[in-house]
Design a protein around this motif. Structure first.
Motif, PDB file in Angstrom:
ATOM      1  N   SER A   1     -41.218  59.888  -5.165  1.00  0.00           N
ATOM      2  CA  SER A   1     -42.016  58.824  -5.772  1.00  0.00           C
ATOM      3  C   SER A   1     -42.591  59.273  -7.116  1.00  0.00           C
ATOM      4  N   TRP A   2     -43.096  60.488  -7.133  1.00  0.00           N
ATOM      5  CA  TRP A   2     -43.628  61.016  -8.395  1.00  0.00           C
ATOM      6  C   TRP A   2     -42.535  61.129  -9.444  1.00  0.00           C
ATOM      7  N   ALA A   3     -41.373  61.583  -9.011  1.00  0.00           N
ATOM      8  CA  ALA A   3     -40.252  61.738  -9.949  1.00  0.00           C
ATOM      9  C   ALA A   3     -39.870  60.380 -10.538  1.00  0.00           C
ATOM     10  N   ILE A   4     -39.808  59.348  -9.651  1.00  0.00           N
ATOM     11  CA  ILE A   4     -39.441  58.006 -10.123  1.00  0.00           C
ATOM     12  C   ILE A   4     -40.485  57.498 -11.105  1.00  0.00           C
ATOM     13  N   LEU A   5     -41.748  57.738 -10.766  1.00  0.00           N
ATOM     14  CA  LEU A   5     -42.843  57.275 -11.614  1.00  0.00           C
ATOM     15  C   LEU A   5     -42.747  57.882 -13.018  1.00  0.00           C
ATOM     16  N   THR A   6     -42.596  59.193 -13.070  1.00  0.00           N
ATOM     17  CA  THR A   6     -42.555  59.849 -14.390  1.00  0.00           C
ATOM     18  C   THR A   6     -41.259  59.518 -15.126  1.00  0.00           C
ATOM     19  N   PHE A   7     -40.204  59.295 -14.364  1.00  0.00           N
ATOM     20  CA  PHE A   7     -38.909  58.971 -14.983  1.00  0.00           C
ATOM     21  C   PHE A   7     -38.983  57.647 -15.745  1.00  0.00           C
ATOM     22  N   TYR A   8     -39.678  56.660 -15.151  1.00  0.00           N
ATOM     23  CA  TYR A   8     -39.718  55.321 -15.757  1.00  0.00           C
ATOM     24  C   TYR A   8     -41.057  55.002 -16.419  1.00  0.00           C
ATOM     25  N   SER A   9     -41.990  55.980 -16.480  1.00  0.00           N
ATOM     26  CA  SER A   9     -43.323  55.667 -17.025  1.00  0.00           C
ATOM     27  C   SER A   9     -43.260  55.471 -18.543  1.00  0.00           C
ATOM     28  N   GLY A  10     -44.414  55.069 -19.115  1.00  0.00           N
ATOM     29  CA  GLY A  10     -44.479  54.786 -20.549  1.00  0.00           C
ATOM     30  C   GLY A  10     -44.009  55.966 -21.394  1.00  0.00           C
ATOM     31  N   ASP A  11     -44.356  57.186 -20.969  1.00  0.00           N
ATOM     32  CA  ASP A  11     -43.919  58.368 -21.720  1.00  0.00           C
ATOM     33  C   ASP A  11     -42.854  59.139 -20.941  1.00  0.00           C
ATOM     34  N   GLY A  12     -42.105  58.395 -20.095  1.00  0.00           N
ATOM     35  CA  GLY A  12     -41.132  59.039 -19.226  1.00  0.00           C
ATOM     36  C   GLY A  12     -39.778  59.261 -19.880  1.00  0.00           C
TER      37      GLY A  12
ATOM     38  N   LEU B   1     -34.533  52.733 -29.906  1.00  0.00           N
ATOM     39  CA  LEU B   1     -34.721  51.525 -29.109  1.00  0.00           C
ATOM     40  C   LEU B   1     -36.000  51.640 -28.274  1.00  0.00           C
ATOM     41  N   THR B   2     -36.451  50.506 -27.747  1.00  0.00           N
ATOM     42  CA  THR B   2     -37.608  50.524 -26.861  1.00  0.00           C
ATOM     43  C   THR B   2     -37.130  50.308 -25.434  1.00  0.00           C
ATOM     44  N   GLY B   3     -37.324  51.331 -24.625  1.00  0.00           N
ATOM     45  CA  GLY B   3     -36.859  51.244 -23.237  1.00  0.00           C
ATOM     46  C   GLY B   3     -37.874  50.545 -22.372  1.00  0.00           C
ATOM     47  N   PRO B   4     -37.464  50.178 -21.143  1.00  0.00           N
ATOM     48  CA  PRO B   4     -38.390  49.478 -20.234  1.00  0.00           C
ATOM     49  C   PRO B   4     -39.419  50.447 -19.625  1.00  0.00           C
ATOM     50  N   THR B   5     -40.605  49.938 -19.388  1.00  0.00           N
ATOM     51  CA  THR B   5     -41.620  50.721 -18.668  1.00  0.00           C
ATOM     52  C   THR B   5     -41.693  50.186 -17.253  1.00  0.00           C
ATOM     53  N   TRP B   6     -41.150  50.953 -16.332  1.00  0.00           N
ATOM     54  CA  TRP B   6     -41.122  50.467 -14.945  1.00  0.00           C
ATOM     55  C   TRP B   6     -42.134  51.192 -14.066  1.00  0.00           C
ATOM     56  N   GLY B   7     -42.737  52.248 -14.586  1.00  0.00           N
ATOM     57  CA  GLY B   7     -43.740  52.951 -13.794  1.00  0.00           C
ATOM     58  C   GLY B   7     -44.884  51.996 -13.486  1.00  0.00           C
ATOM     59  N   TYR B   8     -45.427  52.067 -12.259  1.00  0.00           N
ATOM     60  CA  TYR B   8     -46.507  51.171 -11.804  1.00  0.00           C
ATOM     61  C   TYR B   8     -46.113  49.697 -11.874  1.00  0.00           C
ATOM     62  N   THR B   9     -44.847  49.387 -11.651  1.00  0.00           N
ATOM     63  CA  THR B   9     -44.435  47.980 -11.530  1.00  0.00           C
ATOM     64  C   THR B   9     -43.705  47.795 -10.196  1.00  0.00           C
ATOM     65  N   THR B  10     -43.485  46.550  -9.820  1.00  0.00           N
ATOM     66  CA  THR B  10     -42.775  46.264  -8.575  1.00  0.00           C
ATOM     67  C   THR B  10     -41.319  46.745  -8.656  1.00  0.00           C
ATOM     68  N   VAL B  11     -40.783  46.774  -9.881  1.00  0.00           N
ATOM     69  CA  VAL B  11     -39.405  47.281 -10.054  1.00  0.00           C
ATOM     70  C   VAL B  11     -39.321  48.722  -9.564  1.00  0.00           C
ATOM     71  N   ALA B  12     -40.334  49.540  -9.913  1.00  0.00           N
ATOM     72  CA  ALA B  12     -40.334  50.938  -9.472  1.00  0.00           C
ATOM     73  C   ALA B  12     -40.416  51.016  -7.948  1.00  0.00           C
ATOM     74  N   VAL B  13     -41.152  50.076  -7.347  1.00  0.00           N
ATOM     75  CA  VAL B  13     -41.242  50.058  -5.883  1.00  0.00           C
ATOM     76  C   VAL B  13     -39.862  49.800  -5.273  1.00  0.00           C
TER      77      VAL B  13
ATOM     78  N   PRO C   1     -44.831  52.337  -2.472  1.00  0.00           N
ATOM     79  CA  PRO C   1     -45.628  51.362  -3.239  1.00  0.00           C
ATOM     80  C   PRO C   1     -46.977  51.940  -3.696  1.00  0.00           C
ATOM     81  N   TYR C   2     -47.547  52.843  -2.913  1.00  0.00           N
ATOM     82  CA  TYR C   2     -48.844  53.421  -3.263  1.00  0.00           C
ATOM     83  C   TYR C   2     -48.732  54.252  -4.538  1.00  0.00           C
ATOM     84  N   PHE C   3     -47.634  55.026  -4.640  1.00  0.00           N
ATOM     85  CA  PHE C   3     -47.482  55.917  -5.784  1.00  0.00           C
ATOM     86  C   PHE C   3     -46.902  55.223  -7.005  1.00  0.00           C
ATOM     87  N   THR C   4     -45.884  54.391  -6.768  1.00  0.00           N
ATOM     88  CA  THR C   4     -45.123  53.884  -7.916  1.00  0.00           C
ATOM     89  C   THR C   4     -45.485  52.447  -8.293  1.00  0.00           C
ATOM     90  N   GLY C   5     -46.174  51.721  -7.380  1.00  0.00           N
ATOM     91  CA  GLY C   5     -46.424  50.302  -7.612  1.00  0.00           C
ATOM     92  C   GLY C   5     -47.693  50.034  -8.398  1.00  0.00           C
TER      93      GLY C   5
END
Lengths: 316, 381
Positions: A150-161, A172-184, A256-260
């Motif tokens: 979960s932590w890996a997914i979060l940092t992978f898709y986070s704003g500075d991931g 380009l501007t990539g998507p920020t999926w950290g703390y979104t339902t997509v990450a869940v 969901p607790y970590f990444t959502g």
């Protein structure tokens, strides 16, 4: 002793004689008893108590939690009260989160099924080294703790991931999926994929070659072979994979607790918040009952699909 | 109801120079076969002789390394099974358990997007042909092995194939049912006039229902002939021993008394050389002589010896119902004979004379029954 010497049968022994069948079934029952008792004591009783508490039965073993919890509703009739349920279902936060939970469950299950089936079909129909590598890789999440993943997914898709960094490098501007339902959804797919893949592979691999060849001989294309022969014939393993994935995602907490996001969140996270942060144990239990009912629905589908398939193939 | 008939005069099968090597082992080598339209040819041979591999190349499941397959005059070598006008009946029937018998049979037609009404008509006609219409809505698990076999046959004939391929179609049935179903298969095949190739390891099955039998050994065809011809004139020692029962002797000693009747009291000590009679033909001996048990004529009693007869003793009597098989000892050599009526008892003495002795050199027939005496005389000289 005198009986043995005289050659006569001892009367006590005669009375104790038990038929071998009765003895065997007695031994079987004794062996099955410990887990049954354990389940009844440590799962069954708490479940009954919790459901009672959600209906406002605050006495007896529920008295401690009733005295600590806030906003506890008391029973007003012999069966209790539905007031706690009314509290929960009239809260727009709950209905929104229920929708998100069901949505994440359905989407994750569909993606997991599609990936698992794709890997299994590729292995069955094409084979080769690459197909085996895919099948092997799909099992890797099994060996990585969910918290770490979960932590890996979060940092992978986070704003500075990692993803946004790579996008930024090419302007380009990539998507920020950290703390979104997509990450869940991504996390749920990650954790559920190994089991589903193993089930799909075992289901598809157990179909005899001749069944596929007979379809080819009849003129079927690869697509027809998959949709009309392979998928129906591996229906049961796929149903098992789907129900286990759905029940797992429905009741998930860590991912969901970590990444959502904080809101909307899944019911697993809500239950924890209501129980601990808000100190509303009765409402938390109501949500748990709702999750339990949904999971029972999925379990019923599983049993029904199994029975239907067994009936079709003449096993019952 | 129309019956699923199609008798195209050109829908024969031509296989030329087919070769297949799998993991450095030659499974099929230079296989040549012509099957006329409407003919049933059996590929007969021991397990591992390459007959199923050959059939799978005909069906398109395997690509040959060299050679070609033509069905109805059209080269289909490069086409997959879905593009060939052939239909196969698999050894384990390969019926799909999740579909009813009707839907199993209808599957090839629905794949080809045949109109629904025509599908119903053709499927019911095919099921009636194999006498299974009453089970149309049963699932494969609910019908017997023989019925599953017929359902698989219906799924093949409903396609109106130019070529029907049967892979050991009867091997999963019990002995009595096998005889019944093979006659049904033959009857349907003749009624519809479908060119058919059947793989089997059971010589009775091959001989009973085929127009011609192709005997295979180690990836090669040994002989393609009608069943009668195959039995009467086996061109190789392998065919001679594989088809029916055969006495194979490594030396002509036992025959000398039969063939060289002008030599009185043919060397009795030489008879001991034939003790290894009836050995396996995996590696054919340089020279061998073969004679069918029914051509070993046993005469009970050791009294007046016929000219050219060899004295023998009855070692074993194997009753087969309407006849008995006799295992006879001729001075150390063992030969098999047959006796109708009341068979002699074990230990009885008698004499045998041999007819129709065939001479094989390096496993190939060099002389049939007609010239036996002359060749043997030459060998002796």
């Amino acid at each position: 002793m005198t009986d043995i010497r005289s050659g006569r049968r001892a009367p006590v022994g005669a009375r104790r004689r038990v038929s071998p069948e009765a003895r065997r079934s007695g031994i079987g029952l004794a062996m099955a008893l410990p887990p049954v008792v354990l389940l009844a004591l440590f799962v069954g009783v708490p479940v009954v108590l919790a459901i009672g508490f959600s209906l406002g039965h605050t006495g007896g073993l529920n008295s401690t939690i009733a005295s600590i919890g806030l906003n506890t509703r008391e029973a007003t009739s012999w069966w209790g009260t539905a007031q706690a349920y009314v509290d929960v279902f009239t809260d727009p936060r709950f209905t929104r989160d229920l929708g998100v939970t069901i949505g994440v469950t359905v989407v994750s299950t569909l993606i997991v099924l599609a990936l698992a089936l794709g890997i299994a079909l590729n292995l069955r129909l094409r084979g080769g080294r690459l197909a085996s590598v895919f099948a092997g890789l799909a099992v890797v999440p099994l060996f990585i703790p969910v918290v770490i993943a979960s932590w890996a997914i979060l940092t992978f898709y986070s704003g500075d991931g990692f993803v946004r960094t790579v996008f930024a490098l090419v302007g380009l501007t990539g998507p920020t999926w950290g703390y979104t339902t997509v990450a869940v959804v991504i996390g749920s797919v990650w954790t559920s994929l190994p089991f589903a893949t193993l089930m799909a592979i075992s289901g598809v691999q157990s179909i005899p070659d001749a069944m596929i060849e007979a379809a080819k001989d009849a003129g079927a294309s690869s697509f027809s072979i998959v949709t009309r022969i392979l998928v129906p014939l591996s229906a049961i393993p796929l149903v098992i994979a789907a129900t286990f994935t759905a029940i797992g995602v429905l009741g998930s907490f860590t991912v969901p607790y970590f990444t959502g996001p904080n809101a909307p969140s899944m019911l697993g996270v809500d239950i924890s918040k209501y129980f601990q942060a808000f100190n509303h144990p009765q409402q938390a239990i109501v949500m748990a009952v709702v999750v339990f009912v949904l999971a029972s629905g999925i379990a019923f589908f599983y049993v029904w699909a199994n029975f239907r398939s067994a009936k079709k193939e003449g096993r019952v | 109801m129309t019956t699923p008939t199609k008798t195209d005069a050109r829908s024969g099968l031509t296989v030329t120079a087919l070769t297949k090597v799998l993991s450095n082992r030659t499974i099929v080598e230079n296989f040549e076969l012509d099957v006329a339209a409407g003919e049933l040819v059996a590929l007969l041979g021991p397990s591992g002789c390459g007959k199923t591999t050959t059939l799978r190349m005909m069906a398109g499941f395997l690509q040959p390394d060299t050679g070609s397959v033509s069905i109805g005059g059209i080269d289909v070598t490069d086409k997959g099974p879905d593009k060939r006008p052939s239909a196969m009946v698999f050894q384990n029937y390969a019926l799909w358990p999740h579909l009813t018998v009707f839907k199993n049979v209808a599957f090839p037609l629905s794949i080809k997007r045949v109109p629904r009404a025509e599908i119903t008509e053709r499927v019911m006609a095919a099921l009636e042909t194999v006498n299974l219409a009453h089970h149309a809505h049963s699932r494969p698990a609910h019908i017997s092995g023989g019925e599953q076999q017929r359902a698989a046959l219906a799924r093949a004939i409903v396609q109106r194939p130019d070529l029907l391929l049967l892979d050991e179609p009867l091997s999963n049935l019990d002995a009595k049912l096998r005889v019944k179903v093979r006659e049904e298969i033959r009857d349907i095949q003749q009624r519809l006039g479908i060119t058919t190739v059947m793989v089997t390891h059971d010589q009775d099955e091959a001989m009973a229902i085929s127009d011609r039998v192709a005997v295979m050994n180690a990836g090669r065809i040994e002989q393609v002939s009608t069943p009668t011809e195959l039995y009467a004139n086996p061109r190789t020692l392998f065919v001679a021993s594989f088809i029916g029962s055969m006495n194979v002797l490594p030396a002509p000693t036992l025959f000398e008394s039969a063939s060289l009747s002008h030599v009185p009291n043919a060397a009795p000590d030489a008879a001991a050389d034939t003790s290894s009679s009836g050995t396996s033909t995996d590696d054919p001996p340089a020279e061998a002589w073969a004679v069918r048990p029914e051509d070993v004529l046993f005469e009970p009693g050791s009294g007046a010896r016929r000219a050219g007869a060899t004295p023998v003793e009855v070692r074993r009597v194997l009753p087969h119902g309407h006849f008995s098989e006799l295992v006879l000892n001729a001075g150390g050599a063992e030969v098999r004979s047959v006796a109708g009526g009341v068979p002699p008892a074990v230990g009885d003495h008698g004499t045998v004379t041999l007819n129709n002795v065939r001479h094989y050199v390096d496993g190939v027939l060099v002389d049939g029954r007609a010239r036996t005496a002359r060749v043997l005389a030459g060998v002796k000289a």
